[in-house]
Design a protein around this motif. Structure first.
Motif, mmCIF file in Angstrom:
data_model
loop_
_atom_site.group_PDB
_atom_site.id
_atom_site.type_symbol
_atom_site.label_atom_id
_atom_site.label_comp_id
_atom_site.label_asym_id
_atom_site.label_seq_id
_atom_site.Cartn_x
_atom_site.Cartn_y
_atom_site.Cartn_z
ATOM 1 N N PRO A 143 2.074 12.023 0.276
ATOM 2 C CA PRO A 143 2.782 11.362 1.293
ATOM 3 C C PRO A 143 3.985 11.981 1.546
ATOM 4 O O PRO A 143 4.644 11.578 2.569
ATOM 5 C CB PRO A 143 2.966 9.992 0.430
ATOM 6 N N THR A 144 4.554 12.700 0.888
ATOM 7 C CA THR A 144 5.920 13.116 0.917
ATOM 8 C C THR A 144 6.113 14.139 1.886
ATOM 9 O O THR A 144 5.450 15.120 2.169
ATOM 10 C CB THR A 144 6.408 13.954 -0.645
ATOM 11 N N ASP A 195 0.811 -1.113 0.014
ATOM 12 C CA ASP A 195 -0.061 -0.028 0.030
ATOM 13 C C ASP A 195 0.818 1.334 0.061
ATOM 14 O O ASP A 195 1.919 1.062 0.790
ATOM 15 C CB ASP A 195 -0.924 0.124 1.281
ATOM 16 N N PRO A 196 0.418 2.156 -0.897
ATOM 17 C CA PRO A 196 1.307 3.741 -0.698
ATOM 18 C C PRO A 196 1.216 4.091 0.532
ATOM 19 O O PRO A 196 0.189 4.165 1.393
ATOM 20 C CB PRO A 196 0.488 4.331 -1.796
ATOM 21 N N PRO A 197 2.148 5.013 1.058
ATOM 22 C CA PRO A 197 1.975 5.766 2.129
ATOM 23 C C PRO A 197 0.823 6.762 2.543
ATOM 24 O O PRO A 197 0.356 7.121 1.269
ATOM 25 C CB PRO A 197 3.287 6.693 2.291
ATOM 26 N N PRO A 198 0.104 6.874 3.458
ATOM 27 C CA PRO A 198 -0.955 7.553 3.583
ATOM 28 C C PRO A 198 -0.511 9.300 3.362
ATOM 29 O O PRO A 198 0.421 9.699 3.834
ATOM 30 C CB PRO A 198 -1.444 7.489 4.871
ATOM 31 N N PRO A 199 -1.561 9.880 2.625
ATOM 32 C CA PRO A 199 -1.263 11.398 2.218
ATOM 33 C C PRO A 199 -1.375 12.153 3.583
ATOM 34 O O PRO A 199 -2.171 11.842 4.375
ATOM 35 C CB PRO A 199 -1.799 11.640 1.219
ATOM 36 N N LEU A 237 9.638 10.117 1.988
ATOM 37 C CA LEU A 237 10.905 10.998 1.544
ATOM 38 C C LEU A 237 11.415 10.844 0.111
ATOM 39 O O LEU A 237 11.007 9.843 -0.541
ATOM 40 C CB LEU A 237 12.345 10.336 2.376
ATOM 41 N N MET A 238 11.990 11.735 -0.512
ATOM 42 C CA MET A 238 12.226 12.000 -1.860
ATOM 43 C C MET A 238 13.760 12.356 -1.736
ATOM 44 O O MET A 238 14.225 13.502 -1.399
ATOM 45 C CB MET A 238 11.389 12.694 -2.629
ATOM 46 N N CYS A 239 14.594 11.629 -2.297
ATOM 47 C CA CYS A 239 16.133 12.036 -2.378
ATOM 48 C C CYS A 239 16.554 11.917 -3.884
ATOM 49 O O CYS A 239 16.793 10.942 -4.602
ATOM 50 C CB CYS A 239 16.799 11.100 -1.470
ATOM 51 N N SER A 240 17.089 13.209 -4.554
ATOM 52 C CA SER A 240 17.278 13.362 -5.537
ATOM 53 C C SER A 240 18.734 13.878 -5.832
ATOM 54 O O SER A 240 19.121 14.972 -5.348
ATOM 55 C CB SER A 240 16.658 14.491 -6.435
#
Length: 428
Positions: free
Chosen positions: A378-379, A205-209, A338-341
């Protein structure tokens, strides 16, 4: 972002070379209110004054390149939108009021709130301001529909080098014929791809927003690159896995619980170009993970990039779905806590802004209008790393109001996490 040229790039259909990719169109949905709106921003600092002629010259060159375009919808159902050149742009914005050292990031944050429209233009904006005591800060913001971080870097590199990149413009009859061909070929590809799909939930399941009701909290720091690399190697990791470990450490200091799922953009383009050339892979950080264990995890993750559509459905199906359905499916597939670029090293032309040596260069995605839109995502925290000469620049954008109630809290977590690792961050 991480570059993996051996990963499969998105297939193209039709004859036009300026069609929106699936990722381009996902960002278009977000711009239209179906998700978290995003713009790309590059920020430069110099120790000396940048005159108006150079800024105007850069502006003119950018307007002739891949940023000087807009999205045009096809009149034929099933055909992907395409880009067409446009000369509509904002003039260079320059303030005469010098910024103090503590005001530079606040000024950059404000520039990201510019009203951009990738369909009707302008889709980008260039601004600059003097720094008290000498120097100049420059901001270039563009709609994420037009390009990603690597594309923005390429556009600026070509503009600084004096290259023009004109976008090919098909005639109306040729465009109509190309649209019909694109619709037929795209539909055929999706139908063939669906034959091998086993539908059903992937079991994950995707993380809850969470609802975002206020502007992002931001931090931007420079760290000596040699020290960063030494710390990474001493821990058995790499510069990239240290980046992931630091971001996770900042998140846990803010109260986010492990395990944490990280969305990592992976560059899959086969050559340079303006379209968003990334796919997303996932990495899960568990209790006990270190820079060394994250190095092994990322190596495996790069070979399993996620698709923009979930459950193995062909990516291109998002082009054929209603906007709201496509936006919902894409968010479930690509957004994580989290988002890491890791954007990588900027090219040598970024070492100076024309004849003016760069003191610092940073790249990041920002999210305009959050205090009025109240979107859900979710981020909770995004981070961006790039290297310019002997410096790593780390930009952080926090969206979770409970974990990061204000900018001071975010910057305190950054200082504490880096200090615990023997790093000395210099805040912008």
């Amino acid at each position: 972002m991480n570059r993996r040229n051996d990963l499969p790039a998105e297939h193209t259909v039709g004859t036009r070379t300026d069609r929106l990719t699936v990722v381009d169109e996902i960002f278009l949905h977000k711009h239209r209110g179906l998700g978290l709106p995003s713009v790309m921003q590059g920020v430069w600092r110099t120790d000396d004054h940048i005159g108006a002629p150079l800024l105007i010259s850069l502006h003119d060159a950018l307007s002739q390149g891949p940023l000087g375009r807009r999205v045009v919808r096809s009149k034929i159902p099933g055909a992907r939108p395409h880009f067409e050149p446009t000369t509509v742009s904002y003039p260079v914005r320059y303030t005469n009021d010098p910024l103090g050292d503590g005001d530079i990031l606040d000024w950059a944050d404000a520039q990201a709130e510019v009203d951009l429209d990738p369909s009707h233009a302008p889709g980008w904006a260039l601004a600059a301001a003097p720094i008290a005591g000498g120097g100049t800060v420059v901001s270039l913001v563009c709609s994420h529909v037009l390009t990603d971080a690597r594309g923005l870097i390429d556009a600026v590199t070509d503009a600084l080098a004096g290259k023009g990149i004109a976008t090919e413009d098909d005639g109306s009859s040729a465009a109509s014929e190309s649209d019909l061909r694109d619709a037929l070929q795209l539909t055929g590809r999706v139908v063939r791809g669906l034959r091998n799909v086993r539908f059903g939930n992937s079991g994950e399941d995707p993380p809850p927003p969470h609802i975002v009701r206020s502007k992002a909290r931001t931090a931007l720091v420079d760290v000596d690159a040699a020290t960063w690399d030494d710390v990474a190697h001493a821990a058995g990791g790499s510069s990239n896995s240290l980046f992931l470990a630091i971001t996770t450490g900042i998140a846990t200091r803010a109260g986010l619980a492990l395990p944490l799922r990280i969305a990592i953009p992976v560059d899959v383009r086969e050559s340079g170009g303006a379209p968003n050339g990334v796919m997303i892979t996932e990495l899960v950080v568990d209790e006990g993970d270190t820079a060394a264990t994250l190095r092994a995890k990322t190596s495996a993750a790069y070979h399993t990039p996620r698709e923009a559509a979930p459950y193995g459905i062909p990516d291109e199906i998002l082009h054929l779905m209603p906007d709201r359905v496509a936006a919902h499916l894409a968010r479930e597939s690509v957004e994580r806590e989290l988002m890491c670029s890791n954007i990588g090293r900027t090219p040598p032309l970024f070492d100076a802004f024309g004849p003016h040596p760069s003191r610092g260069v940073a790249m990041r995605a920002m999210h305009p209008g959050l205090d009025t839109l109240q979107v859900s995502t979710p981020t909770k925290l995004s981070s961006y790393l790039n290297r310019n000469r002997g410096t790593y620049s780390l930009a952080l954008v926090a969206l979770d109001e409970d974990a990061f109630p204000d900018t001071a809290a975010l910057r305190r977590y950054v200082d504490d996490e880096m200090g615990a690792r023997g790093l000395e961050p210099a805040h912008w």
